[in-house]
Design a protein around this motif. Structure first.
Motif, PDB file in Angstrom:
ATOM      1  N   THR A  38     -28.455 122.276 -44.634  1.00 32.00           N
ATOM      2  CA  THR A  38     -29.859 122.039 -44.941  1.00 32.00           C
ATOM      3  C   THR A  38     -30.487 123.330 -45.471  1.00 32.00           C
ATOM      4  O   THR A  38     -29.889 124.416 -45.394  1.00 32.00           O
ATOM      5  N   ARG A 435     -34.656 106.545 -46.500  1.00 31.60           N
ATOM      6  CA  ARG A 435     -33.697 107.494 -45.923  1.00 31.60           C
ATOM      7  C   ARG A 435     -33.960 108.908 -46.416  1.00 31.60           C
ATOM      8  O   ARG A 435     -33.887 109.875 -45.651  1.00 31.60           O
ATOM      9  N   GLN A 439     -35.122 112.221 -44.214  1.00 30.15           N
ATOM     10  CA  GLN A 439     -34.224 113.376 -44.165  1.00 30.15           C
ATOM     11  C   GLN A 439     -34.592 114.393 -45.250  1.00 30.15           C
ATOM     12  O   GLN A 439     -33.730 114.962 -45.906  1.00 30.15           O
ATOM     13  N   ARG A 442     -32.809 117.762 -45.896  1.00 28.43           N
ATOM     14  CA  ARG A 442     -31.508 117.802 -46.584  1.00 28.43           C
ATOM     15  C   ARG A 442     -31.686 117.944 -48.090  1.00 28.43           C
ATOM     16  O   ARG A 442     -30.821 118.500 -48.771  1.00 28.43           O
TER      17      ARG A 442
END
Length: 504
Positions: A38, A435, A439, A442
């Motif tokens: 990340t 999604r 996230q 990321r």
């Protein structure tokens, strides 16, 4: 003959740190892709090294005075080399961050001892020439670092960026053991300020960890707690250093106004530099499509200017005084950061987009790098000139340490704020959109994760590129503001002419 070997060992030993620092930055996008890390984890690849280097560099100098400068120099080089092997062999991002921490400890021992060995070996004019030679080679290795790092990451593997330290270390250790005489300060204090070193490390570490946690949607609560804890530890550090008989950081040095202002200027300007330039390789490689080699070479005009004008800039302070060079340098740097923010995704080639910004930043640095060093020396007690240089070096390292975490908050906030809207405009499937938003950390690193479906990948890539560019621009604006503030500080607080400090 031993003087020559001392200079060679100091130059080669320091070059490991300089090459590593500049080469790793260019390889970061490649490392992130391969280790699937990340943006916060990638920040720690830099921060872990900088944390231990900035917190322990003054202790490293004291240990050399006490136990022997050659011994501590050799130990530092050996630790740095072994940690470099650990970095190269890292199977995941956690191991890489741990190895980078150990690298920082090695550098904190080796870097101050390289200059200390030169200082005790050479005297008078010879010392000035030796330090000038060391500084010149430092600039050259700094220039070579990004190109070497980009080339190795592109043609071989990012792991070779760390392995190039090993043969250099073997040569340095051989020279140090066989040809460099030992020296120590037999009249100095036989005490090391371990309490101060521990508090500085814990305080800076907690502060940086908290700042990086704040960048995550689920990390704001514990991030705030860590920031508060770090600030408390640093406050206790200041109290301990004030009462410590042999402090790591003698706070009395800051009684000299010019010395204090010069270090505040250093903190602000190097924070602006560290924050703005950390994101630059990601932008070039992940957003603009540069090869790693081209990205490494993009910053060369900056370094070439430092090498070409180092002798001229070194005399600016004595010709113009303290105020003018620092004000001009910071102002030009601020304008350069604004130029960095202008290009869009895929807009033009390097020469019409980023070259003017790199060139202007290089011209600005000519006005502040060498004069700032001279100002720090001349504004402190001559008997403490070595410590004054070490303090200023530690301030610059700390500025870079804090910058990445602080500017990372700005970057991720801007990236996340518009990410959902960009995905919607790009007509990404609802499942992928949900999604990706969940996230977002990321995606904020600029790299599209490999598990994104092929059908959605082009649209997600465009949204990530646009979001990264928006975050990058926000960081450049913030860096420009900090640079202009540094210029204003120098203009208001520095005298036009500065006399050398008298011993106290």
């Amino acid at each position: 003959m031993s003087k020559t070997w001392v200079l060679v060992a100091a130059i080669l030993g320091s070059s490991m740190s300089f090459i590593d620092a500049s080469a790793v930055n260019v390889a970061l996008p490649i490392i992130q892709r391969e280790l699937v890390a990340t943006s916060g984890q990638m920040q720690w690849v830099i921060e872990a090294y900088a944390l231990f280097l900035s917190a322990l560099i003054l202790v490293g100098g004291s240990l050399g005075d006490l136990f022997g400068r050659r011994k501590l120099f050799a130990i530092g080089i050996a630790i740095f080399a072994l940690a470099s092997i650990g970095c190269a062999a890292a199977p995941n991002i956690v191991v890489l961050i741990l190895a980078r921490s150990i690298q920082g400890i090695g550098a904190a021992l080796a870097v101050p001892e390289s200059l200390a060995l030169i200082s005790v070996t050479f005297t008078g004019d010879e010392r000035g020439k030796a330090i000038g030679t060391w500084s010149g080679f430092a600039s050259l290795t700094g220039a070579a670092g990004p190109v070497i790092g980009g080339f190795l990451a592109q043609t071989a593997s990012w792991r070779w960026v760390f392995l190039i330290n090993v043969p250099i270390a073997v040569v340095v250790l051989a020279i140090a053991i066989l040809c460099v005489p030992e020296s120590r300060d037999d009249d100095g204090a036989r005490v090391i300020d371990w309490t101060g070193a521990l508090l500085a490390t814990v305080g800076l570490g907690a502060l940086v960890y908290g700042l990086i946690r704040v960048q995550l949607a689920d990390g704001r609560t514990d991030g705030s707690a860590c920031i508060a804890g770090g600030l408390v530890a640093l406050a206790v550090f200041a109290l301990v250093e004030r009462r410590e008989r042999h402090p790591m950081l003698p706070l009395g040095m800051f009684a000299a106004r010019v010395f204090t202002v010069a270090n505040l200027y250093t903190l602000g300007l190097y924070m602006a530099l560290g924050g703005a330039l950390y994101f630059f390789p990601y932008l070039l490689i992940d957003v603009q499509g540069y090869t790693p080699t081209a990205a490494g070479a993009a910053f060369l005009p900056f370094v070439i200017l430092q090498v070409a004008f180092s002798r001229w800039s070194g005399g600016l302070y004595h010709r113009l005084g303290a105020r003018i060079p620092l004000v001009v340098g910071a102002t030009l740097a601020g304008c350069a950061f604004l130029l960095y923010s202008r290009p869009g995704v895929g807009s033009g080639n390097y020469w019409t987009t980023y070259f003017p910004a790199v060139l202007l930043l290089g011209i600005g640095a000519v006005f502040f790098i060498a004069p700032l060093t001279t100002i720090v020396f001349d504004s402190s007690d001559p008997a403490l000139s070595g410590l004054a240089s070490g303090v200023n070096n530690a301030v610059a390292r700390t500025a870079g340490l804090l910058a990445i975490a602080l500017f990372g908050i700005i970057f991720t906030s801007v990236f996340a704020a518009g990410f959902d809207g960009r995905l919607a405009q790009a007509h990404v499937s609802p499942q992928m959109r949900a999604r990706a938003v969940a996230q977002v950390a990321r995606f904020a690193g600029g790299t599209v994760p490999p598990d994104v479906p092929a059908a959605d990948r082009p649209a997600v890539t465009l949204a990530v590129q646009q979001g990264y560019l928006a975050g990058f621009r926000a960081v450049q604006y913030a860096s420009a503001g900090v640079a202009f503030l540094a210029a204003l500080t120098a203009f208001l607080a520095l005298p036009a002419r500065t006399e050398r400090a008298r011993p106290v």
